[in-house]
Design a protein around this motif. Structure first.
Motif, PDB file in Angstrom:
ATOM      1  N   ALA A   1       0.834  -1.204   0.000  1.00  0.00           N
ATOM      2  CA  ALA A   1       0.000   0.000   0.000  1.00  0.00           C
ATOM      3  C   ALA A   1       0.869   1.255   0.000  1.00  0.00           C
ATOM      4  O   ALA A   1       0.579   2.237  -0.704  1.00  0.00           O
ATOM      5  N   SER A   2       1.947   1.236   0.801  1.00  0.00           N
ATOM      6  CA  SER A   2       2.859   2.388   0.856  1.00  0.00           C
ATOM      7  C   SER A   2       3.505   2.627  -0.505  1.00  0.00           C
ATOM      8  O   SER A   2       3.596   3.767  -0.979  1.00  0.00           O
ATOM      9  N   ILE A   3       3.939   1.522  -1.136  1.00  0.00           N
ATOM     10  CA  ILE A   3       4.559   1.645  -2.457  1.00  0.00           C
ATOM     11  C   ILE A   3       3.528   2.106  -3.483  1.00  0.00           C
ATOM     12  O   ILE A   3       3.805   2.942  -4.347  1.00  0.00           O
ATOM     13  N   ASP A   4       2.308   1.561  -3.372  1.00  0.00           N
ATOM     14  CA  ASP A   4       1.239   1.908  -4.313  1.00  0.00           C
ATOM     15  C   ASP A   4       0.871   3.387  -4.214  1.00  0.00           C
ATOM     16  O   ASP A   4       0.565   4.034  -5.213  1.00  0.00           O
ATOM     17  N   LEU A   5       0.897   3.912  -2.994  1.00  0.00           N
ATOM     18  CA  LEU A   5       0.643   5.339  -2.814  1.00  0.00           C
ATOM     19  C   LEU A   5       1.667   6.169  -3.570  1.00  0.00           C
ATOM     20  O   LEU A   5       1.340   7.174  -4.210  1.00  0.00           O
TER      21      LEU A   5
ATOM     22  N   PHE B   1      -5.418   3.167  -3.766  1.00  0.00           N
ATOM     23  CA  PHE B   1      -4.103   2.820  -3.240  1.00  0.00           C
ATOM     24  C   PHE B   1      -4.170   2.060  -1.919  1.00  0.00           C
ATOM     25  O   PHE B   1      -3.413   1.107  -1.717  1.00  0.00           O
ATOM     26  N   ILE B   2      -5.062   2.465  -1.016  1.00  0.00           N
ATOM     27  CA  ILE B   2      -5.108   1.801   0.292  1.00  0.00           C
ATOM     28  C   ILE B   2      -6.462   1.156   0.578  1.00  0.00           C
ATOM     29  O   ILE B   2      -6.643   0.550   1.630  1.00  0.00           O
TER      30      ILE B   2
ATOM     31  N   ILE C   1      -2.049   8.713   7.620  1.00  0.00           N
ATOM     32  CA  ILE C   1      -0.754   8.207   7.151  1.00  0.00           C
ATOM     33  C   ILE C   1      -0.719   8.170   5.617  1.00  0.00           C
ATOM     34  O   ILE C   1       0.271   8.554   4.984  1.00  0.00           O
ATOM     35  N   GLY C   2      -1.839   7.706   5.025  1.00  0.00           N
ATOM     36  CA  GLY C   2      -1.924   7.658   3.567  1.00  0.00           C
ATOM     37  C   GLY C   2      -1.777   9.035   2.949  1.00  0.00           C
ATOM     38  O   GLY C   2      -1.049   9.218   1.966  1.00  0.00           O
TER      39      GLY C   2
END
Length: 756
Positions: A16-20, A277-278, A319-320
């Motif tokens: 999810a972090s990478i996708d963001l 993304f998340i 955070i997102g």
């Protein structure tokens, strides 16, 4: 077994972090394109406005998360284990697919990527369940939300056609009203334009950007929907009056519209696209909570996942949003995607990023015919008046880098039309893609603004075709890739999971390394800046840089080809061809800029213009020679002809060593712009040419005695003759530099004498 699901959640959080990061890099073009292209405000100010919009939109996005849980597939048809597999497959697909598009610098739809990934995973797993269940009475349509999927597919064509057409129409009318000299007309029409534009953006913020916000209760939504016309009327009246006040205070109303529109689109992007993304990892976390609450039964059906009472955690949204803002400021790939949009819509001419294709030629030719027909029926007086509105003002600065890609009128229209279309689409429950709308509106306005003239139209249209084609590829690849990964995870279980995660890590690492190398090469490469050359001194300096670069690359390529030819290394010879294409493109770019170089040089620099044109001619001769050597060496090995004999390779290496010595000296001289050794280097010309002539004579003797391969002889003679031409072109270039520098020195001395 429960532990593996915890590991999967950790993996999903990481993905999810990478996708963001990859998602924001791709979608940043949606809200930054107009502000950056028009240079309405500083880049820093624009980024701050966009960051605030993203941060607020992320906090208000909890209401959209249900699309990942139940918007595409029917969770009651799948077990907990099934949905975890689907979610993991979706995230792996989304991360890899968006990273590919970012690396290519092409904007695509993150919505389509995640939707078709979910669809692909659900369909493949649904088919598997139908096959393995002997008592199955379901069809594949029972596993998916077919209505939603159909809407998404239809929205692609709808977004493309509507956005381009309406954007072009509104821009055409706006340009006729304001012309390119809008400063003198803003006091008459600026307030009305500001009132309409900012009202539309306000409506967009309320009914699109904030419609899914956590504080938007059902009663508040109902009240707003029931009073839309009143809200619009009051908003229009307020913003029109305020716009007139701002104009009176000498504040550019277009700049206000651009800032407001950038904020609105950034807000809507985060509020509605954060789910892309998340949304899937959050749905996985909620699934895990349901799984734990029901006794950790992995075979339980997940109908509870469709509950409207499930809400995303506030801190996860925070955070997102933070990751999105950070990525916006730091991502180099985001800048490349933005550059694509700005390049395709810029008003000025120059080097085009995309090559023309047959379809773009047919479209441009067809539009030209239609234009000729319309002009035939249009009164001549009206045609003249319209053309006058499209007369472009003279650039304020000679430096193109200081000029905006397009003016603030077009930037404002881009943002206003995109906001209206997305808001109207939302109210009509049409799933218009933000990426599709903003990009196609920008293309439509640039077309209507006559930015696509006969010099650039085929290249711009080809670029648009490539981007649109990429959108359909996104859907197709996302479906197949997610489906394939779902099958692998379903059969491979834990082993497939770890293997896929390792593969993702390797692919992302290689992509990052490749992009860093590409960026570094681009930064180190001395590109000719046509807007930076105004004098003889600058033309000499720039020409020296370009000659040094071509000599350096030619030297390296020649050595590589001879070595790889001797080793019969087909793979490396193929790589040499790729390097050749890049070198040829560099020369072609320089030739494309000749017009601008000559245009910008001062009136006393006629000789410098001729000097520059001749330099390019000799550089082209050098590249053509190394091109023949590279292509024919590859062709010889590729066709499996007999290998060159040891004596032939040895003789070619002798020539190569002499060329290396020559080119290294030249490279140093041109890098330092020290031409004192030119005479000494020119003296070596006859010696080098004599060496090549001797090798030709030796080959003639071989043919009459031992040589028995006509293909070898053809290649060998070709290599020597082209090397001969390469040396001659290089020496001619040196003589040109020598003569031109003599002329400059003579004129400088005469100038000093006159001064005293």
């Amino acid at each position: 077994m429960e532990q593996i699901y915890l590991v999967m959640l950790v993996a999903l959080a990481l993905l999810a972090s990478i996708d963001l990061m990859v998602g924001v890099a791709n979608d940043a073009v949606n809200f930054l394109n107009s502000g950056i292209g028009s240079k309405a405000v500083s880049f820093k100010t624009l980024m701050i406005v966009a960051s605030i919009g993203i941060a607020l939109g992320a906090l208000f996005s909890s209401g959209m998360m249900e699309i990942a849980r139940s918007g595409i597939f029917v969770p009651s048809m799948f077990t907990f284990n099934d949905v975890m597999i689907i979610f993991l497959a979706v995230m792996i697909t989304d991360v890899l697919l968006l990273d590919i598009f970012n690396s290519l610098g092409l904007p695509t739809s993150t919505t389509v990527s995640v939707v078709f990934s979910l669809l692909g995973g659900a369909v493949c797993l649904g088919v598997y369940k139908m096959i393995t269940n002997d008592n199955n009475t379901n069809s594949i349509l029972d596993f998916i939300n077919q209505a939603k999927a159909t809407e998404i597919v239809s929205s692609i064509l709808l977004s493309v056609v509507l956005s381009f057409s309406i954007g072009a129409f509104v821009q055409y009318i706006s340009r006729i009203i304001f012309s390119f000299h809008y400063e003198s007309r803003i006091k008459y029409f600026g307030a009305i334009f500001g009132g309409i534009g900012i009202s539309a953006i306000t409506y967009f913020i309320l009914f699109k950007g904030l419609k899914s916000s956590s504080f938007m209760t059902a009663d508040l939504k109902a009240m707003m929907n029931a009073n839309q016309l009143i809200i619009l009327g009051v908003s229009f009246l307020f913003w029109t009056i305020l716009s007139q006040v701002l104009i009176t205070l000498k504040i550019n109303i277009f700049r206000v519209v651009i800032i407001t529109g950038t904020f609105a689109l950034a807000l809507a992007f985060a509020g509605n696209d954060l789910v892309n993304f998340i949304g899937v990892p959050i749905a996985a976390l909620q699934s895990y909570d349901i799984y734990i609450a029901n006794g950790s039964n992995a075979t339980m059906l997940m109908g509870a996942l469709a509950s409207s009472e499930l809400q995303a955690n506030f801190w996860l949204l925070l955070i997102g949003g933070g990751i999105m803002v950070y990525t916006l400021w730091t991502s180099k790939k985001a800048k490349e995607v933005i550059e694509t949009g700005v390049s395709l819509s810029r008003q000025s001419e120059g080097t085009e990023r995309f090559d023309a294709n047959n379809l773009s030629r047919v479209i441009v030719r067809g539009v030209m015919y239609i234009g000729q027909i319309l002009n035939y029926f249009l009164p001549k007086s009206l045609e003249v008046k319209i053309d006058k509105q499209f007369e472009k003002p003279k650039p304020v600065s000679k430096k193109k880098s200081e000029e905006p890609a397009f003016d603030m009128v077009r930037a404002s229209v881009n943002l206003v039309v995109a906001s209206i279309l997305i808001a109207v689409g939302t109210s009509l429950k049409l799933p218009l893609s933000t990426t599709y709308v903003t990009f196609m509106v920008a293309m439509g306005t640039s077309f209507a603004d006559r930015a696509w003239d006969r010099e650039s139209a085929v290249y711009r249209v080809a670029g648009v075709i490539n981007v649109i084609g990429g959108w359909f590829v996104t859907a197709f690849v996302a479906f197949l890739m997610a489906g394939t990964i779902t099958v692998l995870l379903n059969f491979g279980k834990v082993f497939a999971f770890f293997a896929l995660m390792i593969t993702v890590g390797i692919l992302l690492y290689r992509s990052a390394r490749k992009h860093m190398k590409k960026t570094k090469e681009r930064e180190e490469e001395v590109k000719l800046k046509k807007e930076d050359i105004f004098s003889i001194k600058e033309i000499i300096s720039e020409s020296s840089s370009q000659v040094g670069k071509v000599i350096r690359k030619t030297n390296s390529l020649y050595t590589d080809v001879i070595n790889n030819l001797g080793l019969q290394d087909l793979a490396k010879l193929k790589e040499n061809k790729k390097k050749l294409k890049k070198l040829e493109k560099d020369i072609d770019d320089l030739k494309s800029n000749v017009y601008y170089v000559i245009k910008n040089l001062d009136e006393t620099s006629l000789e410098a213009s001729k000097f520059y044109v001749l330099i390019l001619g000799y550089l082209q001769d050098m590249v053509q020679s190394i091109g023949y050597i590279t292509i024919n060496s590859h062709s010889h090995i590729n066709n499996n002809h007999k290998q060159l004999k040891f004596n032939q390779i040895r003789d070619l290496k002798t020539v190569d060593n002499k060329l290396q010595h020559l080119f290294n000296r030249l490279d140093t001289a041109f890098q330092k712009e020290d031409f004192s050794q030119i005479d000494n280097i020119l003296k070596e010309k006859s010696h080098l040419l004599e060496s090549i002539s001797e090798l030709i004579q030796k080959q003639i003797i071989r043919i009459r005695t031992t040589e028995n391969s006509p293909k070898n002889s053809k290649l060998y003679f070709g290599l020597l003759l082209e090397t001969n031409d390469l040396v001659k072109a290089t020496m001619n270039l040196l003589e040109l530099f020598k003569e031109f520098n003599k002329q400059i020195d003579t004129k400088s001395k005469e100038s000093i004498v006159k001064t005293f």
